[in-house]
Design an enzyme around this catalytic site. Structure first.
Site, mmCIF file in Angstrom:
data_model
loop_
_atom_site.group_PDB
_atom_site.id
_atom_site.type_symbol
_atom_site.label_atom_id
_atom_site.label_comp_id
_atom_site.label_asym_id
_atom_site.label_seq_id
_atom_site.Cartn_x
_atom_site.Cartn_y
_atom_site.Cartn_z
ATOM 1 N N LYS A 43 0.843 -1.203 0.000
ATOM 2 C CA LYS A 43 0.000 0.000 0.000
ATOM 3 C C LYS A 43 0.876 1.250 0.000
ATOM 4 O O LYS A 43 1.895 1.301 0.701
ATOM 5 C CB LYS A 43 -0.889 -0.029 1.241
ATOM 6 C CG LYS A 43 -1.923 1.093 1.328
ATOM 7 C CD LYS A 43 -2.744 0.962 2.608
ATOM 8 C CE LYS A 43 -3.840 2.008 2.695
ATOM 9 N NZ LYS A 43 -4.604 1.925 3.959
ATOM 10 N N SER A 55 -9.700 1.757 3.255
ATOM 11 C CA SER A 55 -8.902 2.529 2.341
ATOM 12 C C SER A 55 -7.874 1.716 1.540
ATOM 13 O O SER A 55 -7.393 2.185 0.513
ATOM 14 C CB SER A 55 -8.158 3.607 3.133
ATOM 15 O OG SER A 55 -7.191 3.027 3.979
ATOM 16 N N SER A 103 -9.638 -0.379 7.550
ATOM 17 C CA SER A 103 -9.067 -0.218 6.204
ATOM 18 C C SER A 103 -8.353 -1.436 5.643
ATOM 19 O O SER A 103 -7.998 -1.450 4.469
ATOM 20 C CB SER A 103 -8.104 0.964 6.181
ATOM 21 O OG SER A 103 -8.814 2.163 6.096
#
Lengths: 489, 98
Positions: A81, A156, A180
């Site tokens: 990420k 997210s 997330s």
């Protein structure tokens, strides 16, 4: 036809590479061509490190040959990420304010995966600064759910989840402040774990809400989850909130029975508000656990209805403080229009941050501002104590708690972007877990009739990831369906 | 009375070093107003006897020896600077000296 190595799990890849059945290079090339084939549709990656990945794979192959290297993730292609600092490529949090930023160091988790022999494929898309539940707040691109391209991947960490679900990475690393990791894992049909706060070092994780943030893995199965956690967990002197507890061999949690284990169902989570196919699938999963010998007990989490309010006070307050560092001075975007210092701060921040980030900074600044601190921030910290106590008490009655990960499956792209409060309310089952600092794992427990995955969430006592993984593994091996692969080629 | 006025938003934006246009201020006043109204739910609870949770875990202070450790070189520390002369971060003038 070349073997589809990209379909395999991390432990299968590692065994094949170490056993000499395939080279790390061939595995890596297989993933890279998969990315080339499907990522123009899924858009999970914001940056692919093709050449670096191939030369890294060759290095691993040489080390296996020459030194007998036996890393726990030898030859396993992994995505990261974009909130985690990497020396390679860029680290932008998918924000305009960090466009072009090159980290001078690697996050601790990145170092640990590297030492274990992982191969990094690139950085994945996310909601800007990890603020969102759909990855629609990325300043870079929209990511699509591999199971249905009209739907969001969750957020997210939507890019990480989509990359694993679409077989564009064997595993991924994400971050979880209020769900997330777990919510996108549920939306995309993979396994996602938020470890106990302090289990994994946050050094090199761009901070959103420091008392809630934790890094964790996305994987295709529970065994890989255990493998990844064992690799990244442990005390790190560079993060003083990482805890000095021994890291058990999490793979010992696998292939165990769960007879007599007490599974708690929180009454407050199974109200009439939870309906439809999600409830059906969760109840089916609970019946499977019962068949495996677990005892289901009802538990109470009486302060559940306050969790969202507490969360959005604490996380915005901490975000407003953490994001104050983006001032256009030392790194990041500086507005070319500024002619004095005040303008430099104001214009750089206003042009650099997207709308959701600005909204949360304003809200966080408000709840911390003079005259409102006691009414909002301090009040929220007190109710946070009550929420944690709820869990401590509930765990006197049970060993794990089982819940849905999200009240609904993935929603359509664009469906919820207009109403921030509506978007916040969909985090109901995940945020209490960050407030209480306990570990939470999401795994697939079936599909809706429309073909979207449904996520089952398991919650454990502080630092008891072992029991979580044990239950998750037992369920996975007996849930009676195969997650398969999304219909994307 | 609205929970949050445009004036409140302007004041907080100034504290946060953000400049917002008129339409954004209006929209934020409304959106944040309804979020804050939702947060008033917490007032249902009597927390006079509750300690705030100031740390996620019950930890004592973590100390380390006060020793010099390797850190970033100047070149590396300056590599992301929007403007630098190779030794310092350069910013617009703070005080008008003329």
């Amino acid at each position: 036809m070349a073997k589809e190595w990209f379909r395999l799990t991390a432990h299968e890849i590692r065994d094949a590479v170490l056993g000499g059945a395939v080279s790390a290079e061939e595995v890596t090339r297989s993933f890279l061509s998969r990315i080339e084939q499907v990522d123009s549709k899924v858009c999970a990656y914001v940056d692919v490190w093709r050449d670096a990945a191939i030369s890294r794979a060759r290095e691993i192959d040489a080390r296996i040959r020459k030194e007998g290297f036996r890393g726990a993730l030898a030859g396993v292609p992994i995505s990261i990420k974009d909130v985690l600092c990497t020396k390679q490529g860029y680290t932008t949090c998918c924000s305009k304010i960090l466009r072009g930023y090159r980290s001078p160091f690697d996050a601790t988790v990145v170092e640990r995966l590297w030492e274990a022999g992982a191969i990094f494929l690139g950085k994945t898309n996310m909601d800007e600064f990890a603020m969102g539940s759909s990855t629609e707040n990325s300043a870079v691109q929209l990511t699509r759910n591999p199971w249905n391209l009209d739907y969001v991947p969750g957020g997210s960490s939507g890019g990480s989840a989509a990359s694993v679900a679409a077989d564009e990475a064997a595993c991924s690393l994400g971050s979880d402040t209020g769900g997330s990791i777990r919510q996108p894992a549920a939306c995309c049909g993979c396994v996602g774990l938020k470890p106990t706060y302090g289990r994994v070092s946050r050094y090199g994780l761009v901070a959103f809400a420091s008392s809630l943030d934790q890094i964790g893995p996305f994987t295709k199965d529970v065994e890989d989850c255990a493998l990844m956690l064992g690799t990244i967990a442990g005390r790190d002197p560079r993060d003083s909130t990482s805890v000095d507890l021994p890291v058990p061999d999490y793979c010992q949690a696998l292939n165990k029975d769960i007879k007599g284990l007490r599974v708690g169902m929180p009454r407050e989570y199974f109200t009439e508000a939870l309906g439809g196919e999600v409830r059906e699938k969760i109840e089916e999963a609970i019946r499977s656990l019962e068949k495996l010998g677990a005892e289901v007990v009802e538990v109470r989490l009486p302060h559940t209805e306050y969790a969202i309010a507490v969360y959005y006070i604490i996380c915005t307050a901490e975000a407003s403080a953490n994001l104050a560092r983006f001032d256009g001075v030392r790194y990041g975007y500086r507005s070319p229009r500024a002619t004095d210092m005040r303008q430099m701060y104001h214009l750089s921040r206003s042009e650099g941050f997207g709308p959701e980030v600005r909204r949360r900074i304003i809200l966080g600044t408000y709840v911390l501002s003079s005259g409102y601190y006691d009414a909002y921030y301090l009040k929220a910290q007190k109710v946070r104590s009550l929420i944690r106590q709820d869990f401590v008490k509930a765990f006197e009655m049970c060993d794990v708690i089982v819940t849905p990960t999200s009240p609904t499956p993935a929603f359509r792209i664009g469906e919820k972007t207009d109403d921030p409060l509506q978007m916040y309310l969909s985090d109901i089952y995940t945020i209490s877990v960050n407030l209480a600092a306990i570990p939470g794992l999401s795994m697939p427990c079936g599909f809706t009739k429309g073909g979207l995955p449904v996520g089952l969430q398991l919650l454990g006592k502080h630092f008891d990831e072992m029991t979580l993984l044990r239950v998750a593994d037992a369920y996975e091996k007996n849930r009676g369906f195969d997650i398969g692969h999304p219909p994307i080629n | 009375m609205p929970k949050l006025t445009v004036k409140d938003v302007e004041y907080v934006a100034e504290l946060a070093h953000l400049t917002l246009d008129g339409a954004t201020k209006e929209r934020l006043a409304q959106e944040l107003g309804s979020i804050l109204e939702y947060m008033d739910k917490l007032n249902e609870l009597d927390t006079s006897q509750v300690e705030p949770m100031m740390h996620a875990l019950e930890m004592t202070n973590i100390f380390r020896c006060d020793e010099v450790q390797p850190s970033l070189s100047r070149d590396v520390a300056l590599q992301n600077a929007p403007k630098t002369d190779g030794e310092y971060f350069l910013v617009p003038k703070i005080l008008d000296t003329e």
